[in-house]
Design a protein around this motif. Structure first.
Motif, PDB file in Angstrom:
ATOM      1  N   ASP A 142       0.826  -1.197   0.000  1.00  7.74           N
ATOM      2  CA  ASP A 142       0.000   0.000   0.000  1.00  7.74           C
ATOM      3  C   ASP A 142       0.868   1.258   0.000  1.00  7.74           C
ATOM      4  OD1 ASP A 142      -2.127   1.837   0.374  1.00  7.74           O
ATOM      5  OD2 ASP A 142      -1.980   1.634   2.549  1.00  7.74           O
ATOM      6  N   LYS A 145       2.991   1.793  -3.231  1.00  8.81           N
ATOM      7  CA  LYS A 145       2.226   2.409  -4.320  1.00  8.81           C
ATOM      8  C   LYS A 145       2.091   3.915  -4.128  1.00  8.81           C
ATOM      9  CE  LYS A 145      -0.680  -1.576  -5.576  1.00  8.81           C
ATOM     10  NZ  LYS A 145      -0.552  -1.519  -7.049  1.00  8.81           N
ATOM     11  N   ASN A 157      -3.886  -0.013 -10.451  1.00  9.30           N
ATOM     12  CA  ASN A 157      -4.969   0.483  -9.608  1.00  9.30           C
ATOM     13  C   ASN A 157      -5.315  -0.557  -8.559  1.00  9.30           C
ATOM     14  OD1 ASN A 157      -5.289   2.900 -11.070  1.00  9.30           O
ATOM     15  ND2 ASN A 157      -6.562   1.867 -12.592  1.00  9.30           N
ATOM     16  N   SER A 158      -5.638  -0.096  -7.367  1.00 11.53           N
ATOM     17  CA  SER A 158      -5.918  -1.033  -6.282  1.00 11.53           C
ATOM     18  C   SER A 158      -6.805  -0.391  -5.228  1.00 11.53           C
ATOM     19  CB  SER A 158      -4.609  -1.514  -5.635  1.00 11.53           C
ATOM     20  OG  SER A 158      -3.940  -0.426  -5.017  1.00 11.53           O
ATOM     21  N   THR A 160      -7.413  -0.714  -0.842  1.00  7.89           N
ATOM     22  CA  THR A 160      -6.808  -1.220   0.395  1.00  7.89           C
ATOM     23  C   THR A 160      -7.887  -1.418   1.449  1.00  7.89           C
ATOM     24  OG1 THR A 160      -4.737  -0.055  -0.089  1.00  7.89           O
ATOM     25  CG2 THR A 160      -5.103  -0.736   2.197  1.00  7.89           C
ATOM     26  N   LEU A 178     -12.323  -2.240 -10.222  1.00 10.93           N
ATOM     27  CA  LEU A 178     -11.108  -2.905 -10.697  1.00 10.93           C
ATOM     28  C   LEU A 178     -11.330  -3.905 -11.813  1.00 10.93           C
ATOM     29  CD1 LEU A 178      -9.432  -3.572  -7.212  1.00 10.93           C
ATOM     30  CD2 LEU A 178      -9.002  -1.665  -8.771  1.00 10.93           C
ATOM     31  N   MET A 182      -9.016 -10.142 -10.800  1.00 13.99           N
ATOM     32  CA  MET A 182      -8.308  -9.239  -9.898  1.00 13.99           C
ATOM     33  C   MET A 182      -7.418 -10.067  -8.971  1.00 13.99           C
ATOM     34  SD  MET A 182     -11.412  -8.111  -7.317  1.00 13.99           S
ATOM     35  CE  MET A 182     -12.762  -8.053  -8.503  1.00 13.99           C
ATOM     36  N   ILE A 219      -4.513  -5.655  -0.039  1.00 14.84           N
ATOM     37  CA  ILE A 219      -4.872  -4.844  -1.193  1.00 14.84           C
ATOM     38  C   ILE A 219      -5.524  -5.742  -2.240  1.00 14.84           C
ATOM     39  CG2 ILE A 219      -3.023  -3.170  -0.786  1.00 14.84           C
ATOM     40  CD1 ILE A 219      -1.569  -4.387  -3.208  1.00 14.84           C
ATOM     41  N   VAL A 220      -6.501  -5.176  -2.932  1.00 12.55           N
ATOM     42  CA  VAL A 220      -7.114  -5.841  -4.077  1.00 12.55           C
ATOM     43  C   VAL A 220      -6.708  -5.021  -5.295  1.00 12.55           C
ATOM     44  CG1 VAL A 220      -9.221  -6.729  -5.102  1.00 12.55           C
ATOM     45  CG2 VAL A 220      -9.037  -6.543  -2.612  1.00 12.55           C
ATOM     46  N   GLU A 221      -6.160  -5.700  -6.291  1.00 14.18           N
ATOM     47  CA  GLU A 221      -5.477  -5.013  -7.385  1.00 14.18           C
ATOM     48  C   GLU A 221      -6.029  -5.456  -8.728  1.00 14.18           C
ATOM     49  OE1 GLU A 221      -0.969  -4.087  -7.114  1.00 14.18           O
ATOM     50  OE2 GLU A 221      -1.133  -5.934  -8.268  1.00 14.18           O
ATOM     51  N   GLU A 222      -6.106  -4.513  -9.658  1.00 14.82           N
ATOM     52  CA  GLU A 222      -6.528  -4.854 -11.012  1.00 14.82           C
ATOM     53  C   GLU A 222      -5.509  -5.776 -11.671  1.00 14.82           C
ATOM     54  OE1 GLU A 222      -6.486  -1.686 -13.897  1.00 14.82           O
ATOM     55  OE2 GLU A 222      -4.649  -0.813 -13.061  1.00 14.82           O
ATOM     56  N   ASN A 314       5.109  -3.321 -10.447  1.00 13.52           N
ATOM     57  CA  ASN A 314       4.340  -4.258  -9.637  1.00 13.52           C
ATOM     58  C   ASN A 314       4.778  -4.202  -8.174  1.00 13.52           C
ATOM     59  OD1 ASN A 314       2.632  -6.383  -8.877  1.00 13.52           O
ATOM     60  ND2 ASN A 314       4.181  -7.930  -9.358  1.00 13.52           N
TER      61      ASN A 314
END
Length: 356
Positions: A142, A145, A157-158, A160, A178, A182, A219-222, A314
């Protein structure tokens, strides 16, 4: 006169076995004519052990999925005094003497997240790699980024989430932002531990549970469609970058198993087949990221390269693996620095940083 270098390995994190593989490679290659080697292994329960030789402490040392650390019966402790710290053997009370450089190979939590680096700083012992701030922020995806975006570098893009808000996480709301697929990741883990690639709602909530089992923040990320490119950085105030390498994996993503256990599931193309202008851009942005996070010594910067030659960072790893499959030493080898020379440079950089 030989310098005394302590190799510190093992640890309590999920990357314990990766660390054991790393120390095996470094111990086999380090210049023993110029360095006296101390071996300090940390068991999974946190006990610090002193070893006379690597063969006495590792079981199944050449098998990544079954390698283990034996306890030595010689436990040690770091005792802080007026001028810093020194290691003592607990059974005899004997000091291990001056250590010129600590080479930490403890990957993951409590190893590369700033915790151990803070201990070394307090103890006034030179150590390889980044100091407290860079280690901490580079470990936390987090904050990594946030700092990279502030430096003008592109990241995926993400969103948190923290564990106390777990009940409010909604699949549809996240999907609307997203898209799918994902990736769900613990914020503070390395080596792809605890990561899930998800498409469906069922997979999403399962991935949330897995990630939260490793960390209180996720985190959830594209998903980024692109080539996976890695670049190694070396130095302190004036870092240099290696030629980039490419990872081609047969799996859905570059998982822990693909990195350390399944040699056939992953192909490393070193150096990567890229246009010269793209290679130079990767090197420039790797150094920019290294400086933005105030890294020192070493780091590996991982990119996605899209079909439009767009570079998206990344992650940054401040203590990359040194196993036989590891990209960091391989990248420097094709860039003109052999494995044993790389170890020498890292030790020199640690001493230089400490003196400054």
């Amino acid at each position: 006169m030989k310098q005394r270098v302590a190799l510190l390995f093992g640890g309590k994190s999920t990357e314990h076995q990766v660390s054991l593989q790393s120390v095996r490679s470094i111990y086999d290659s380090i210049d023993k004519e110029n360095y006296d080697i101390l071996l300090i292994g940390i068991s999974k329960d946190g006990e610090w052990n002193l070893y006379d030789h690597l063969d006495t402490c590792l079981v199944n040392s050449h098998c990544p999925d079954s390698i283990e650390l034996k306890k030595s019966g010689k436990t040690i402790a770091l005792v802080l005094g007026e001028k810093g710290g020194q290691f003592l053997e607990l059974q005899s009370g004997k000091s291990l003497g001056k250590i010129d450089v600590l080479f930490p190979l403890v990957h993951g939590a409590l190893g590369e997240d700033g915790s151990m680096q803070g201990l070394f700083r307090v103890a006034n012992i030179p150590f390889v790699g980044s100091s407290v701030l860079a280690s901490a922020v580079s470990m936390d995806k987090d904050f990594t980024k946030r700092l990279l975006r502030d430096a003008g570098l592109k990241v995926a893009n993400s969103m948190t989430f923290t564990k106390n808000k777990k009940g409010t996480i909604n699949f549809k709301e996240v999907k609307d932002v997203l898209g799918t697929p994902m990736f769900i990741k613990p914020a503070n883990q390395g080596s792809s531990v605890g990561i899930s690639k998800v498409v469906s709602e069922e997979e999403f909530y399962k991935g949330i549970d897995i990630a939260f089992s490793y960390d209180s923040k996720i985190i959830v990320e594209e998903s980024i469609v692109g080539r996976e490119i890695e670049c190694a950085v070396l130095g302190n105030d004036e870092p240099i970058a290696s030629l980039p390498g490419e990872i081609v994996t047969q799996n859905s993503f570059y998982s822990y198993k693909a990195k350390y256990m399944d040699e056939k599931g992953t192909k490393l193309i070193i150096p990567a087949e890229l246009e010269d202008t793209v290679t130079q851009e990767i090197k420039t942005k790797a150094i920019k990221a290294f400086k933005a996070l105030q890294c020192e010594g070493l780091a590996r910067v991982d990119f996605f390269l899209t079909k439009d030659n767009d570079l998206i960072i990344n992650e940054i790893n401040t203590l990359p693996g040194f196993t036989k499959q590891s990209m960091y030493p391989k990248l420097w080898e094709v860039s003109g620095i052999k494995y044993h020379e790389l170890i020498n440079k890292l030790i020199s950089l640690a001493i230089e940083r400490h003196q400054n």
